[in-house]
Design a protein around this motif. Sequence first.
Motif, PDB file in Angstrom:
ATOM      1  N   LYS A  10      47.317  40.457  46.731  1.00  0.00           N
ATOM      2  CA  LYS A  10      45.880  40.434  46.422  1.00  0.00           C
ATOM      3  C   LYS A  10      45.554  41.414  45.303  1.00  0.00           C
ATOM      4  CE  LYS A  10      41.386  40.868  48.805  1.00  0.00           C
ATOM      5  NZ  LYS A  10      40.747  41.881  47.972  1.00  0.00           N
ATOM      6  N   SER A  11      46.083  42.616  45.411  1.00  0.00           N
ATOM      7  CA  SER A  11      45.803  43.653  44.408  1.00  0.00           C
ATOM      8  C   SER A  11      46.346  43.289  43.034  1.00  0.00           C
ATOM      9  CB  SER A  11      46.395  45.000  44.858  1.00  0.00           C
ATOM     10  OG  SER A  11      45.803  45.436  46.053  1.00  0.00           O
ATOM     11  N   VAL A  12      47.573  42.737  43.011  1.00  0.00           N
ATOM     12  CA  VAL A  12      48.210  42.402  41.734  1.00  0.00           C
ATOM     13  C   VAL A  12      47.454  41.279  41.021  1.00  0.00           C
ATOM     14  CG1 VAL A  12      50.276  41.415  40.669  1.00  0.00           C
ATOM     15  CG2 VAL A  12      50.497  43.213  42.380  1.00  0.00           C
ATOM     16  N   ILE A  13      47.117  40.219  41.766  1.00  0.00           N
ATOM     17  CA  ILE A  13      46.389  39.103  41.155  1.00  0.00           C
ATOM     18  C   ILE A  13      45.032  39.562  40.628  1.00  0.00           C
ATOM     19  CG2 ILE A  13      45.227  36.906  41.630  1.00  0.00           C
ATOM     20  CD1 ILE A  13      47.555  36.171  43.465  1.00  0.00           C
ATOM     21  N   GLU A  14      44.351  40.381  41.417  1.00  0.00           N
ATOM     22  CA  GLU A  14      43.043  40.870  40.984  1.00  0.00           C
ATOM     23  C   GLU A  14      43.165  41.818  39.802  1.00  0.00           C
ATOM     24  OE1 GLU A  14      41.387  42.390  44.608  1.00  0.00           O
ATOM     25  OE2 GLU A  14      40.579  40.419  45.202  1.00  0.00           O
ATOM     26  N   SER A  15      44.263  42.581  39.727  1.00  0.00           N
ATOM     27  CA  SER A  15      44.453  43.488  38.590  1.00  0.00           C
ATOM     28  C   SER A  15      44.670  42.707  37.294  1.00  0.00           C
ATOM     29  CB  SER A  15      45.637  44.428  38.841  1.00  0.00           C
ATOM     30  OG  SER A  15      46.865  43.725  38.790  1.00  0.00           O
ATOM     31  N   HIS A  16      45.247  41.500  37.411  1.00  0.00           N
ATOM     32  CA  HIS A  16      45.420  40.623  36.252  1.00  0.00           C
ATOM     33  C   HIS A  16      44.129  39.859  35.923  1.00  0.00           C
ATOM     34  CE1 HIS A  16      49.697  41.054  35.523  1.00  0.00           C
ATOM     35  NE2 HIS A  16      49.990  40.795  36.793  1.00  0.00           N
ATOM     36  N   GLN A  17      43.114  40.009  36.787  1.00  0.00           N
ATOM     37  CA  GLN A  17      41.861  39.249  36.659  1.00  0.00           C
ATOM     38  C   GLN A  17      42.169  37.744  36.596  1.00  0.00           C
ATOM     39  OE1 GLN A  17      39.890  41.085  33.240  1.00  0.00           O
ATOM     40  NE2 GLN A  17      38.803  42.471  34.615  1.00  0.00           N
ATOM     41  N   ALA A  18      43.077  37.341  37.469  1.00  0.00           N
ATOM     42  CA  ALA A  18      43.560  35.956  37.472  1.00  0.00           C
ATOM     43  C   ALA A  18      42.946  35.137  38.595  1.00  0.00           C
ATOM     44  CB  ALA A  18      45.078  35.937  37.589  1.00  0.00           C
ATOM     45  N   GLY A  19      41.768  35.535  39.069  1.00  0.00           N
ATOM     46  CA  GLY A  19      41.081  34.779  40.108  1.00  0.00           C
ATOM     47  C   GLY A  19      40.722  35.629  41.306  1.00  0.00           C
ATOM     48  N   ARG A  20      40.177  34.968  42.305  1.00  0.00           N
ATOM     49  CA  ARG A  20      39.683  35.631  43.510  1.00  0.00           C
ATOM     50  C   ARG A  20      40.652  35.419  44.669  1.00  0.00           C
ATOM     51  NH1 ARG A  20      34.035  33.922  46.532  1.00  0.00           N
ATOM     52  NH2 ARG A  20      33.902  35.670  47.987  1.00  0.00           N
ATOM     53  N   VAL A  21      40.901  36.470  45.439  1.00  0.00           N
ATOM     54  CA  VAL A  21      41.820  36.380  46.586  1.00  0.00           C
ATOM     55  C   VAL A  21      41.120  36.893  47.837  1.00  0.00           C
ATOM     56  CG1 VAL A  21      44.031  37.110  47.559  1.00  0.00           C
ATOM     57  CG2 VAL A  21      43.833  36.732  45.105  1.00  0.00           C
ATOM     58  N   ARG A  22      41.224  36.123  48.921  1.00  0.00           N
ATOM     59  CA  ARG A  22      40.711  36.551  50.229  1.00  0.00           C
ATOM     60  C   ARG A  22      41.809  36.401  51.268  1.00  0.00           C
ATOM     61  NH1 ARG A  22      35.436  32.852  50.331  1.00  0.00           N
ATOM     62  NH2 ARG A  22      36.496  31.910  48.550  1.00  0.00           N
ATOM     63  N   LEU A  23      41.808  37.278  52.250  1.00  0.00           N
ATOM     64  CA  LEU A  23      42.798  37.218  53.321  1.00  0.00           C
ATOM     65  C   LEU A  23      42.158  36.637  54.589  1.00  0.00           C
ATOM     66  CD1 LEU A  23      44.558  40.701  52.883  1.00  0.00           C
ATOM     67  CD2 LEU A  23      45.112  38.518  51.792  1.00  0.00           C
ATOM     68  N   ASN A  24      42.955  35.846  55.321  1.00  0.00           N
ATOM     69  CA  ASN A  24      42.521  35.245  56.591  1.00  0.00           C
ATOM     70  C   ASN A  24      41.209  34.468  56.444  1.00  0.00           C
ATOM     71  OD1 ASN A  24      44.721  36.366  58.157  1.00  0.00           O
ATOM     72  ND2 ASN A  24      43.707  38.350  57.881  1.00  0.00           N
TER      73      ASN A  24
END
Length: 304
Positions: A10-24
């Motif tokens: 989640k942190s890596v994808i968001e650091s790339h500003q490559a979209g939104r990530v949610r868990l569960n």
Amino acid sequence: MTESVLNELKSVIESHQAGRVRLNEPLKNHTTWKVGGPAKVFYEPSSVKDLKIGLEEIRKRSLPWFALGKGSNVLISDQGIDGVVIKLGDNLTEFHQEGDLVTVEAGYSLIKLATIISKKGYSGLEFAGGIPGSVGGAVFMNAGAHQTDISNILTKAYVLMPSGEFRWIENEELGFGYRTSILQKNQGICLAAQFRFKRGDSAEIRERLQKNKAYRKDTQPWKDPCCGSVFRNPLPLHAGKVIEDLGLKGYSVGGAKVSEKHANFIVNTGEATAKDIVTLISEIKQLALREYGVSMETEVEYIG
């Protein structure tokens, strides 16, 4: 799959500003049947470019993944998906036209595309009036109605292969058949599609589109949570007629009910579970085989 790995992703994808990530994330919020347990990771890329970045990070960690469109024609288990769900939704909706050639991304609404094309005076998608779902899902399933389907207008599709490769595939390579394509067998995901339409009389085209929309509105339970048609037609028979002849209109298991408006639709009356729907589908199959010797195959994709 540990929480630390999921949080790191989640942190890596968001650091790339490559979209939104949610868990569960509860998947019942993302399917037209309104059923389905949680996804460990729910990823919404903002573009195909972002998807390539996000998928690279997912594959680095050897995490299982599944792509979801607008959530029609899928049945996700009550336990959910123990992996990454990539939602190809409202962000992947680029539209480009050059004469009779139209290229759209997978998240584009099929109904919206049919409406826009008809207004421009192009023919070929009138059959899609009232068909729910996205362009990507329509290519995957070779969606169709009124004796025609997507394969008759598609020139090529931009596909994400299970290997992680992205490539354009020509129509003749897609193995189209009745409500099927090679993408179902190879687990390929359509990210964009190119269509060739024919010039015609705008008023006549819009009239045919509206007629098809009205037919679906009058004959199908479009206001109720459902996935679209549940069963493929066991040609030359029609699935809805077989189920109706079995006396199953209105029959229910838990919160899942055979629609009284069209027997090839199973609706969620409010509290249905995926298990209720699976049980109802199984009972219909058993009765059709026992009473008529008819094997009923589902259009629905089972996930989880």
